[in-house]
Design a protein around this motif. Sequence first.
Motif, PDB file in Angstrom:
ATOM      1  N   GLN A 103       0.808  -1.216   0.000  1.00  0.00           N
ATOM      2  CA  GLN A 103       0.000   0.000   0.000  1.00  0.00           C
ATOM      3  C   GLN A 103       0.840   1.264   0.000  1.00  0.00           C
ATOM      4  O   GLN A 103       0.378   2.312  -0.436  1.00  0.00           O
ATOM      5  CB  GLN A 103      -0.946   0.000   1.207  1.00  0.00           C
ATOM      6  CG  GLN A 103      -2.064  -1.032   1.097  1.00  0.00           C
ATOM      7  CD  GLN A 103      -3.016  -0.964   2.275  1.00  0.00           C
ATOM      8  OE1 GLN A 103      -2.677  -0.420   3.326  1.00  0.00           O
ATOM      9  NE2 GLN A 103      -4.196  -1.516   2.105  1.00  0.00           N
ATOM     10  N   ASN A 107       0.701   0.811  -6.759  1.00  0.00           N
ATOM     11  CA  ASN A 107       0.124  -0.509  -7.005  1.00  0.00           C
ATOM     12  C   ASN A 107      -1.218  -0.346  -7.692  1.00  0.00           C
ATOM     13  O   ASN A 107      -1.895   0.677  -7.542  1.00  0.00           O
ATOM     14  CB  ASN A 107      -0.018  -1.306  -5.708  1.00  0.00           C
ATOM     15  CG  ASN A 107      -0.971  -0.675  -4.724  1.00  0.00           C
ATOM     16  OD1 ASN A 107      -2.173  -0.948  -4.731  1.00  0.00           O
ATOM     17  ND2 ASN A 107      -0.438   0.197  -3.846  1.00  0.00           N
ATOM     18  N   ALA A 108      -1.581  -1.343  -8.442  1.00  0.00           N
ATOM     19  CA  ALA A 108      -2.832  -1.291  -9.200  1.00  0.00           C
ATOM     20  C   ALA A 108      -3.460  -2.670  -9.265  1.00  0.00           C
ATOM     21  O   ALA A 108      -2.757  -3.683  -9.338  1.00  0.00           O
ATOM     22  CB  ALA A 108      -2.575  -0.769 -10.611  1.00  0.00           C
ATOM     23  N   LYS A 131     -12.697   3.463  -9.471  1.00  0.00           N
ATOM     24  CA  LYS A 131     -12.268   2.848  -8.214  1.00  0.00           C
ATOM     25  C   LYS A 131     -13.481   2.322  -7.455  1.00  0.00           C
ATOM     26  O   LYS A 131     -13.932   2.917  -6.472  1.00  0.00           O
ATOM     27  CB  LYS A 131     -11.477   3.846  -7.378  1.00  0.00           C
ATOM     28  CG  LYS A 131     -10.184   4.302  -8.052  1.00  0.00           C
ATOM     29  CD  LYS A 131      -9.402   5.265  -7.182  1.00  0.00           C
ATOM     30  CE  LYS A 131      -8.129   5.716  -7.871  1.00  0.00           C
ATOM     31  NZ  LYS A 131      -7.345   6.674  -7.041  1.00  0.00           N
ATOM     32  N   THR A 136      -8.117  -0.853  -7.641  1.00  0.00           N
ATOM     33  CA  THR A 136      -7.181   0.036  -6.949  1.00  0.00           C
ATOM     34  C   THR A 136      -6.237   0.653  -7.964  1.00  0.00           C
ATOM     35  O   THR A 136      -5.663  -0.057  -8.801  1.00  0.00           O
ATOM     36  CB  THR A 136      -6.356  -0.739  -5.900  1.00  0.00           C
ATOM     37  OG1 THR A 136      -7.228  -1.335  -4.950  1.00  0.00           O
ATOM     38  CG2 THR A 136      -5.388   0.192  -5.182  1.00  0.00           C
ATOM     39  N   LYS A 138      -3.264   3.166  -7.273  1.00  0.00           N
ATOM     40  CA  LYS A 138      -2.431   4.022  -6.420  1.00  0.00           C
ATOM     41  C   LYS A 138      -1.139   4.320  -7.175  1.00  0.00           C
ATOM     42  O   LYS A 138      -0.286   3.456  -7.331  1.00  0.00           O
ATOM     43  CB  LYS A 138      -2.129   3.342  -5.093  1.00  0.00           C
ATOM     44  CG  LYS A 138      -1.268   4.181  -4.148  1.00  0.00           C
ATOM     45  CD  LYS A 138      -1.019   3.457  -2.842  1.00  0.00           C
ATOM     46  CE  LYS A 138      -0.072   4.249  -1.944  1.00  0.00           C
ATOM     47  NZ  LYS A 138      -0.567   5.571  -1.600  1.00  0.00           N
ATOM     48  N   TYR A 250       2.541  -4.058  -8.919  1.00  0.00           N
ATOM     49  CA  TYR A 250       2.994  -3.159  -7.859  1.00  0.00           C
ATOM     50  C   TYR A 250       4.517  -3.078  -7.857  1.00  0.00           C
ATOM     51  O   TYR A 250       5.209  -4.019  -8.250  1.00  0.00           O
ATOM     52  CB  TYR A 250       2.465  -3.566  -6.484  1.00  0.00           C
ATOM     53  CG  TYR A 250       2.894  -4.936  -6.003  1.00  0.00           C
ATOM     54  CD1 TYR A 250       4.114  -5.138  -5.358  1.00  0.00           C
ATOM     55  CD2 TYR A 250       2.049  -6.025  -6.163  1.00  0.00           C
ATOM     56  CE1 TYR A 250       4.487  -6.380  -4.898  1.00  0.00           C
ATOM     57  CE2 TYR A 250       2.402  -7.281  -5.702  1.00  0.00           C
ATOM     58  CZ  TYR A 250       3.629  -7.448  -5.067  1.00  0.00           C
ATOM     59  OH  TYR A 250       3.998  -8.701  -4.630  1.00  0.00           O
TER      60      TYR A 250
END
Length: 252
Positions: A103, A107-108, A131, A136, A138, A250
Amino acid sequence: MNSASVQNFEAAIAEMYTQNTDGFAGETVTVLPPHYQKVKRQEMCLRLVTLLFLMSCAAAYFLTLHVRSDPSTNPVLQHTAGSSQKQVSSSQLCTGGTLASVQSKPNALVTSPSNRETLSDNSIVQWYSEKIGLVTLKGFTYDQDAQALVVPQYGSYYIYTGMNLQLAASTCAKNNQTFEMHVLTHRPSYPKDKEFMVVKESIMGCGGYRTVYLGQVMLLEKGALLKAKIISGSNMVQTTKDYSIYFGAYLI
């Protein structure tokens, strides 16, 4: 050495003679034969070498005990400990790593809508970009035109994909039904799609079922695109849930 030589040697040893000298008046001096003196010297050297060897073995034994009791002085043990840590890290990597570590970095995770209209053979998979649910993004962005994840920065990434495959209960295949999907990258420095991971799974029978997962580490540059293309078997993807097929990456 034959028996005659042994007898001659014994006779020579027994044949010691005495003589009176000016410096030792009235005393008897025993003189050994030269070859016997040589044998005695060799015997003394052999004893000395044996003693030194035993002392070396003892020193090595005590040194080994000391090193074993103190791992910080043993480079072999340090290497083993380091290898164990690397194995743990690799294990965490393949399972997604710790939640905090993932986190805190780009990351996706994207999924495909639960309908077959977005899945077809020889086409790029369309992913959810909003989202919602498990999606996710990010650090990553999603390119709608290319249907691809956009890498936010240079580095090594763990890229993974998974899907649930199932034949309809009414389907009884005499031959294997094959699902094939290619994961592609499109780099700014090499503007062509390049395949780097292939998912290929076959199912045979009535209502067969498979869960497939595949992951790989790859060095990517900023701006690179990550996408997935189904080659065949799109009708085998279970579409009852959004996460029946997913795709993610990620930074490690």
